[in-house]
Design an enzyme around this catalytic site. Structure first.
Site, short mmCIF file in Angstrom:
data_model
loop_
_atom_site.label_atom_id
_atom_site.label_comp_id
_atom_site.label_asym_id
_atom_site.label_seq_id
_atom_site.Cartn_x
_atom_site.Cartn_y
_atom_site.Cartn_z
N HIS A 1 -0.56 1.62 -0.95
CA HIS A 1 -1.66 1.99 -1.83
C HIS A 1 -1.37 3.34 -2.46
O HIS A 1 -0.82 4.21 -1.81
CB HIS A 1 -2.98 2.05 -1.04
CG HIS A 1 -4.17 2.01 -1.94
ND1 HIS A 1 -4.68 3.12 -2.54
CD2 HIS A 1 -4.90 0.96 -2.36
CE1 HIS A 1 -5.69 2.76 -3.30
NE2 HIS A 1 -5.87 1.46 -3.21
N ASP B 1 -6.32 -6.17 0.06
CA ASP B 1 -5.94 -7.53 -0.32
C ASP B 1 -5.19 -8.27 0.78
O ASP B 1 -4.95 -9.48 0.66
CB ASP B 1 -5.05 -7.49 -1.58
CG ASP B 1 -5.83 -7.02 -2.79
OD1 ASP B 1 -6.99 -7.43 -2.92
OD2 ASP B 1 -5.29 -6.22 -3.57
N1 CMC Z 1 6.65 -3.20 -0.11
C1 CMC Z 1 7.82 -2.51 0.00
N2 CMC Z 1 7.97 -1.24 -0.39
C2 CMC Z 1 6.91 -0.63 -0.94
C3 CMC Z 1 5.67 -1.28 -1.10
C4 CMC Z 1 5.57 -2.62 -0.65
N3 CMC Z 1 4.42 -3.30 -0.78
N4 CMC Z 1 4.78 -0.45 -1.68
C5 CMC Z 1 5.45 0.69 -1.89
N5 CMC Z 1 6.73 0.59 -1.45
C6 CMC Z 1 7.75 1.66 -1.46
C7 CMC Z 1 8.33 1.85 -2.86
O1 CMC Z 1 9.45 1.03 -3.06
C8 CMC Z 1 8.66 3.32 -2.83
O2 CMC Z 1 9.83 3.49 -2.07
P1 CMC Z 1 10.87 4.68 -2.44
O3 CMC Z 1 10.11 5.95 -2.22
O4 CMC Z 1 12.00 4.47 -1.51
O5 CMC Z 1 11.24 4.45 -3.89
C9 CMC Z 1 7.51 3.94 -2.02
O6 CMC Z 1 7.09 2.87 -1.14
C10 CMC Z 1 6.33 4.42 -2.85
O7 CMC Z 1 5.89 3.32 -3.63
P2 CMC Z 1 5.37 3.44 -5.12
O8 CMC Z 1 5.56 2.13 -5.80
O9 CMC Z 1 5.94 4.66 -5.77
O10 CMC Z 1 3.82 3.71 -4.87
P3 CMC Z 1 2.69 3.56 -5.92
O11 CMC Z 1 1.59 4.44 -5.50
O12 CMC Z 1 3.22 3.72 -7.32
O13 CMC Z 1 2.26 2.00 -5.79
C11 CMC Z 1 1.22 0.02 -5.04
C12 CMC Z 1 1.19 1.55 -5.04
C13 CMC Z 1 -0.08 -0.51 -4.44
C14 CMC Z 1 1.33 -0.50 -6.47
C15 CMC Z 1 2.45 -0.45 -4.21
O14 CMC Z 1 2.31 0.00 -2.87
C16 CMC Z 1 2.62 -1.97 -4.25
O15 CMC Z 1 3.27 -2.49 -5.17
N6 CMC Z 1 2.05 -2.73 -3.24
C17 CMC Z 1 2.12 -4.16 -3.25
C18 CMC Z 1 1.04 -4.74 -4.18
C19 CMC Z 1 -0.34 -4.60 -3.60
O16 CMC Z 1 -0.60 -4.93 -2.45
N7 CMC Z 1 -1.30 -4.17 -4.46
C20 CMC Z 1 -2.70 -4.03 -4.08
C21 CMC Z 1 -3.13 -2.59 -4.01
S1 CMC Z 1 -4.72 -2.36 -3.22
C22 CMC Z 1 -5.89 -3.15 -4.19
C23 CMC Z 1 -5.90 -2.81 -5.62
O17 CMC Z 1 -5.56 -1.72 -6.07
O18 CMC Z 1 -6.30 -3.66 -6.39
#
Ligand code: CMC
Length: 428
Positions: free
Chosen positions: A307, A364
């Protein structure tokens, strides 16, 4: 604590006020940055460090796992309030009195018809169309049947627009599902509460008597409350930014629905179940999928994990996990996908990759398991999220307009070609 922040560029110093929220959050107010510095801007893709507004609706502390609507904890609201009370609280700022709630409920019921011509629009969509695309289009189409923009300075007009959309949205959501199932497009039953009515509109069959089920209603009510607002997330920011051009409420909401649809946002609830099903079909080897999620050369992400704001735990996920176990237990359903989810979460929570990046199950991760147990088709999960988020979007749109916020218009740093001379096609 210093009241200003100093920025130094080429030996010139600029002071910016530090503003403090009611929960002691600090923000550097850079409103005067460009004027003072002669055009220097900030750059922050994804707005990871940027506050877009001051808001009095929802407080979220991602480190401590705190979520409050208008000061009330999500745990207490999920336990003690119903969805309509929470909607009123979010939109108008206070919990309604019994009289206010009754009026709100009655006013919504009064508006719960949808123009019959809307059925013709729905008819034009193929059955295979994703319900989120259909819902976004129908919400947009509602504008044509409810002419006149809202005068936001008129409390009455604002109230009427809010009541209208709260009334009609569940009808449209139910219709998107009924269309896919080739069921007649019904209207609700005014003798029922908001959530009961929604359930009946979704599930009533023409040839069967409809059986009310308190357990199902309570589970649905709780899920909707848990999704009702989440401060400046992607879809809410979309609603605010579209509304900031003085586009109407319904148009802003339609844009919010599209933003919610993406798998990184609300669409994750559908993606989670599809992922869990795929793991099950692949023999239930959770370790294999954890390895894939960690592999930077593999685009696979553990859906329902991570998140932008929560770096400890998502309080909504905690409540939903418990609720999923209770609902499945009470309904006597055994869903192997819940065991896969628990197994996956256990391995991930102990794995250094996830621990180091503070990745936890989000809202989710378990919600789809409850939706499934309630008989809601997978492609409708994000629609359920939208139904829950509707009061939050409305509250944020209303706040933005009442605070007379300026049109949303971010800056950029241009990295393209410098000035060049046009070359006619014959010479290229
Ligand atoms: N699986 C594997 N690695 C992950 C994941 C994941 N679900 N989420 C983040 N990471 C890693 C990412 O690769 C990065 O690694 P590194 O630092 O080595 O490059 C690090 O963690 C930080 O991730 P980020 O993508 O920079 O974080 P963000 O704040 O931009 O993204 C997020 C947040 C929710 C989009 C992301 O965690 C994600 O894609 N999660 C899966 C989709 C999901 O479950 N979404 C629902 C969110 S909650 C409800 C809502 O908002 O609607």
């Amino acid at each position: 604590m210093s009241k200003t922040a100093t920025l130094e560029i080429d030996g010139n110093k600029y002071e910016f006020p530090i503003i403090k929220g009611t929960e002691n959050e600090l923000g550097i107010d850079v409103k005067t940055l460009r004027g003072a510095t002669g055009g220097v801007t900030t750059i922050d893709p994804g707005y990871k460090n940027t506050g877009s507004c001051e808001s009095a609706i929802t407080f979220l502390d991602g480190e401590k796992g705190i979520l409050r609507y208008r000061g009330y904890s999500i745990e207490e609201l999920a336990e003690k309030a119903d969805f309509l009370e929470v909607a009123y609280l979010l939109i108008f700022g206070e919990l309604p009195t019994a009289t206010e709630l009754e009026k709100f409920d009655n006013d919504i019921k009064e508006e719960s018809h949808v123009d019959e011509d809307m059925k013709k629009i729905l008819d034009g969509f193929p059955k295979s169309a994703h319900p989120m695309g259909v819902l976004s289009s129908l919400t947009s189409a509602l504008i044509a049947f409810n002419p006149g923009s809202v005068d936001v300075d008129s409390e009455e007009e604002m109230y009427n627009a809010i009541v209208k959309i709260l009334a009609k949205f569940p009808v449209l959501a139910a219709w998107t599902m009924r269309k896919r199932k080739s069921l007649p497009l019904d209207y609700g039953d005014d003798s029922l509460g908001y959530v009961q009515n929604l359930h009946k509109m979704m599930f009533a069959r023409p040839n069967k008597s409809y059986e009310p089920n308190k357990l199902v209603y309570d589970a649905l009510d709780k899920l909707l409350i848990l999704h009702a607002d989440h401060e400046q997330n992607c879809s809410t920011s979309t609603v605010r930014i579209v509304g900031s051009s003085h586009a109407g409420l319904f148009a802003s909401l339609s844009a919010g629905i599209s933003a919610l649809w993406g798998p990184l946002h609300g669409g994750a609830n559908q993606a989670v179940i599809e992922m869990l099903e795929a793991i099950k079909a692949d023999g239930g080897d959770t370790a294999k999928y954890i390895a894939k999620a960690k592999d930077k050369n593999d685009p696979f992400r553990l859906m329902g994990f991570g998140h932008r704001v929560y770096k400890n735990f998502d309080p909504r996920a905690k409540i939903i996990k418990k609720s999923a176990e209770e609902v499945l237990g009470d309904l006597g359903i055994e869903d192997p996908v819940l065991d896969i989810a628990k197994g996956l979460a256990k391995v991930a929570l102990e794995d250094e990759y996830f621990v180091k990046r503070k990745l936890y199950p989000n809202v989710d991760f378990y919600s789809g398991i409850i939706y499934r147990a309630l008989g809601i088709p997978t492609e409708m999960f994000t629609v359920m999220f939208a139904l829950g988020r509707l009061p939050g979007w409305i509250a944020q749109w209303r706040e933005m307009r009442l605070r007379k916020e300026p049109i949303g218009r971010p800056r950029q740093i241009y990295i393209g070609e410098n000035d060049r001379k046009f070359v006619p096609v014959s010479e290229r």
